[in-house]
Write an enzyme that holds these catalytic residues in place. Structure first.
Site, PDB file in Angstrom:
ATOM      1  N   MET A  51       0.691  -1.248  -0.199  1.00 10.18           N
ATOM      2  CA  MET A  51      -0.234  -0.087  -0.059  1.00 10.18           C
ATOM      3  C   MET A  51       0.832   1.199  -0.177  1.00 10.18           C
ATOM      4  O   MET A  51       0.402   2.177  -0.636  1.00 10.18           O
ATOM      5  CB  MET A  51      -0.988   0.006   1.192  1.00 10.18           C
ATOM      6  CG  MET A  51      -1.934  -1.089   1.369  1.00 10.18           C
ATOM      7  SD  MET A  51      -2.889  -0.985   2.901  1.00 10.18           S
ATOM      8  CE  MET A  51      -3.430  -2.832   3.029  1.00 10.18           C
TER       9      MET A  51
ATOM     10  N   ASP B  41      11.226   3.711   4.427  1.00 12.01           N
ATOM     11  CA  ASP B  41      10.969   2.417   4.654  1.00 12.01           C
ATOM     12  C   ASP B  41      12.160   1.813   5.296  1.00 12.01           C
ATOM     13  O   ASP B  41      13.322   2.525   5.315  1.00 12.01           O
ATOM     14  CB  ASP B  41      10.621   1.740   3.324  1.00 12.01           C
ATOM     15  CG  ASP B  41      10.029   0.251   3.457  1.00 12.01           C
ATOM     16  OD1 ASP B  41       8.643   0.339   2.992  1.00 12.01           O
ATOM     17  OD2 ASP B  41      10.622  -0.591   3.931  1.00 12.01           O
TER      18      ASP B  41
ATOM     19  N   ASP C 271      13.805   3.138  10.428  1.00 12.43           N
ATOM     20  CA  ASP C 271      12.843   2.269  11.138  1.00 12.43           C
ATOM     21  C   ASP C 271      11.944   3.182  11.979  1.00 12.43           C
ATOM     22  O   ASP C 271      12.251   3.841  12.877  1.00 12.43           O
ATOM     23  CB  ASP C 271      13.637   1.912  12.013  1.00 12.43           C
ATOM     24  CG  ASP C 271      13.270   0.700  12.998  1.00 12.43           C
ATOM     25  OD1 ASP C 271      11.729   0.707  13.207  1.00 12.43           O
ATOM     26  OD2 ASP C 271      13.662  -0.119  14.057  1.00 12.43           O
ATOM     27  N   VAL C 272      10.706   3.187  11.599  1.00 13.28           N
ATOM     28  CA  VAL C 272       9.638   3.961  12.348  1.00 13.28           C
ATOM     29  C   VAL C 272       9.356   3.541  13.724  1.00 13.28           C
ATOM     30  O   VAL C 272       8.855   4.264  14.465  1.00 13.28           O
ATOM     31  CB  VAL C 272       8.157   4.128  11.605  1.00 13.28           C
ATOM     32  CG1 VAL C 272       8.365   4.515  10.144  1.00 13.28           C
ATOM     33  CG2 VAL C 272       7.528   2.578  11.389  1.00 13.28           C
TER      34      VAL C 272
ATOM     35  N   SER D  46      -6.756  -1.269  10.240  1.00 12.78           N
ATOM     36  CA  SER D  46      -6.978  -2.501   9.899  1.00 12.78           C
ATOM     37  C   SER D  46      -8.472  -2.609  10.469  1.00 12.78           C
ATOM     38  O   SER D  46      -8.785  -2.394  11.496  1.00 12.78           O
ATOM     39  CB  SER D  46      -5.942  -3.503  10.410  1.00 12.78           C
ATOM     40  OG  SER D  46      -6.314  -4.744  10.353  1.00 12.78           O
TER      41      SER D  46
ATOM     42  N   SER E 294      -8.779  -5.317  12.062  1.00 13.91           N
ATOM     43  CA  SER E 294      -8.187  -5.826  13.351  1.00 13.91           C
ATOM     44  C   SER E 294      -8.543  -5.071  14.386  1.00 13.91           C
ATOM     45  O   SER E 294      -8.618  -5.241  15.504  1.00 13.91           O
ATOM     46  CB  SER E 294      -6.908  -6.529  13.280  1.00 13.91           C
ATOM     47  OG  SER E 294      -6.543  -7.351  12.186  1.00 13.91           O
TER      48      SER E 294
ATOM     49  N   TYR F  54      -1.256  -7.148  17.260  1.00 11.63           N
ATOM     50  CA  TYR F  54      -1.745  -6.365  16.151  1.00 11.63           C
ATOM     51  C   TYR F  54      -2.875  -5.873  16.143  1.00 11.63           C
ATOM     52  O   TYR F  54      -2.884  -4.555  15.910  1.00 11.63           O
ATOM     53  CB  TYR F  54      -1.535  -7.481  14.987  1.00 11.63           C
ATOM     54  CG  TYR F  54      -1.958  -6.842  13.757  1.00 11.63           C
ATOM     55  CD1 TYR F  54      -0.934  -6.000  12.932  1.00 11.63           C
ATOM     56  CD2 TYR F  54      -3.081  -6.748  12.964  1.00 11.63           C
ATOM     57  CE1 TYR F  54      -1.009  -5.649  11.573  1.00 11.63           C
ATOM     58  CE2 TYR F  54      -3.332  -6.241  11.719  1.00 11.63           C
ATOM     59  CZ  TYR F  54      -2.194  -5.647  11.019  1.00 11.63           C
ATOM     60  OH  TYR F  54      -2.532  -5.003   9.751  1.00 11.63           O
TER      61      TYR F  54
ATOM     62  N   LYS G 209      -3.621  -1.754  16.060  1.00  8.82           N
ATOM     63  CA  LYS G 209      -4.455  -1.017  15.224  1.00  8.82           C
ATOM     64  C   LYS G 209      -5.716  -0.261  15.726  1.00  8.82           C
ATOM     65  O   LYS G 209      -6.051   0.848  15.310  1.00  8.82           O
ATOM     66  CB  LYS G 209      -5.084  -1.883  14.053  1.00  8.82           C
ATOM     67  CG  LYS G 209      -3.859  -2.391  13.241  1.00  8.82           C
ATOM     68  CD  LYS G 209      -3.145  -1.532  12.472  1.00  8.82           C
ATOM     69  CE  LYS G 209      -1.874  -1.951  11.200  1.00  8.82           C
ATOM     70  NZ  LYS G 209      -1.390  -0.723  10.739  1.00  8.82           N
TER      71      LYS G 209
ATOM     72  N   THR H 146      -0.789  -7.878  -0.799  1.00 11.88           N
ATOM     73  CA  THR H 146       0.471  -7.227  -0.612  1.00 11.88           C
ATOM     74  C   THR H 146       1.154  -8.139   0.359  1.00 11.88           C
ATOM     75  O   THR H 146       0.783  -9.382   0.572  1.00 11.88           O
ATOM     76  CB  THR H 146       0.461  -5.833   0.613  1.00 11.88           C
ATOM     77  OG1 THR H 146       0.112  -6.401   2.016  1.00 11.88           O
ATOM     78  CG2 THR H 146      -0.468  -4.871   0.037  1.00 11.88           C
TER      79      THR H 146
END
Ligand SMILES: NC(=O)c1ccc[n+]([C@@H]2O[C@H](COP(=O)([O-])OP(=O)(O)OC[C@H]3O[C@@H](n4cnc5c(N)ncnc54)[C@H](O)[C@@H]3O)[C@@H](O)[C@H]2O)c1
Length: 248
Positions: free
Chosen positions: A19, A38, A61-62, A139, A141, A152, A156, A187
């Site tokens: 995305m 990225d 690295d975020v 997400s 989720s 996860y 989110k 993806t």
């Protein structure tokens, strides 16, 4: 009509694939100056090549708050402004909750949630100057119960809370903050993610919808609309792109 982003600047995380790449390509194609961020330098180079070198890229690295602030500073230094922050980078780690290590848990939270906070924190002063916008990729989720995905889902759900909280904190400005909540999208995360083998098949079936995967370009199209002036009255919203998964 396709909006023009000529003269505007965007920082898109996760621009190395999926995305994030589709969003970076779409915004650059519509005229924006884009800094793609990225952790994977090789993938970033591939994204850059797809724009004939037009895209600027930065390996970061975020999950590192300092790197988030530096990425925002780099975008502003290069473009002189920032109009759009796209928090797209993310990792999916499916596991039985009792088997998640402390390190796995912290990594999911730091990449998927903490990074979005620290990027927003650094970007907001610049976005206020341009009446800009933040768009977070959450997400399904974060909206419904999903098995084997507790950390996860927490990350989110937290991102949706961050979206709503920032939208209200800045209601008296022109800054807008929205989220997109995709479900299965074609993806790397969806097609090559690992999943524990010893799962309950009845519960695992709840992960997928009836209508298959969305394409990353569909997420990019909604992102571009939300980033455009046509969405000027939209803030604090969460848009599902999930083939009816959360409603069913
Ligand atoms: N694909 C799906 O089915 C799906 C569904 C719902 C939500 N999402 C969310 O969509 C977002 C985009 O993921 P995608 O589906 O395009 O997957 P993807 O794996 O193709 O892209 C994720 C990108 O994020 C980058 N990344 C990972 N960790 C990073 C870090 N610490 N710092 C910087 N970059 C990092 C990866 O290198 C990769 O290029 C994620 O936030 C993901 O949680 C995906």
């Amino acid at each position: 009509m396709t909006a023009s982003f000529e003269g505007t600047a965007a920082l898109i995380t996760g621009a190395g694939s999926g995305m994030g790449r589709a969003i970076a390509l779409r915004l650059a194609g519509q005229g924006a100056s884009v800094l793609g961020v990225d952790i994977d330098e090789g993938r970033l180079a591939e994204t850059k090549a797809l724009t004939a070198g037009r895209l600027s890229v930065r390996q970061a690295d975020v999950g590192d708050p300092g790197a988030c602030a530096e990425a925002v500073a780099a975008a502003v230094a290069e473009f002189g402004r920032l109009d759009v922050l796209g928090n797209v980078a993310g990792i999916y780690l499916a596991e039985h909750t009792t088997k998640m290590s402390v390190e796995q848990y912290r990594r999911v939270m730091s990449v998927n949630l903490d990074g979005c906070f620290f990027l927003a924190q650094a970007a907001i002063p610049h976005l206020l100057e341009t009446d800009g916008t933040i768009i977070n990729i959450a997400s399904n989720s974060g909206l419904q119960g999903v098995p084997y995905s507790a950390a996860y889902s927490m990350s989110k759900g937290g991102l949706i809370a961050l979206t709503r909280s920032l939208a209200v904190e800045y209601l008296k400005t022109r800054l807008r903050v929205n989220a997109i909540a995709p479900a299965g999208t074609r993806t790397n995360i969806a097609t090559s993610g690992t999943f524990p083998t010893d799962v309950d098949p009845d519960l695992a079936r709840r992960l997928g919808g009836l209508r298959g995967l969305a394409e990353p370009e569909e997420i990019a199209a909604l992102f571009a609309f939300l980033a455009s002036d046509e969405a000027r009255s939209i803030t604090g919203a969460v848009y599902t792109v999930d083939n009816g998964l959360t409603v069913s």
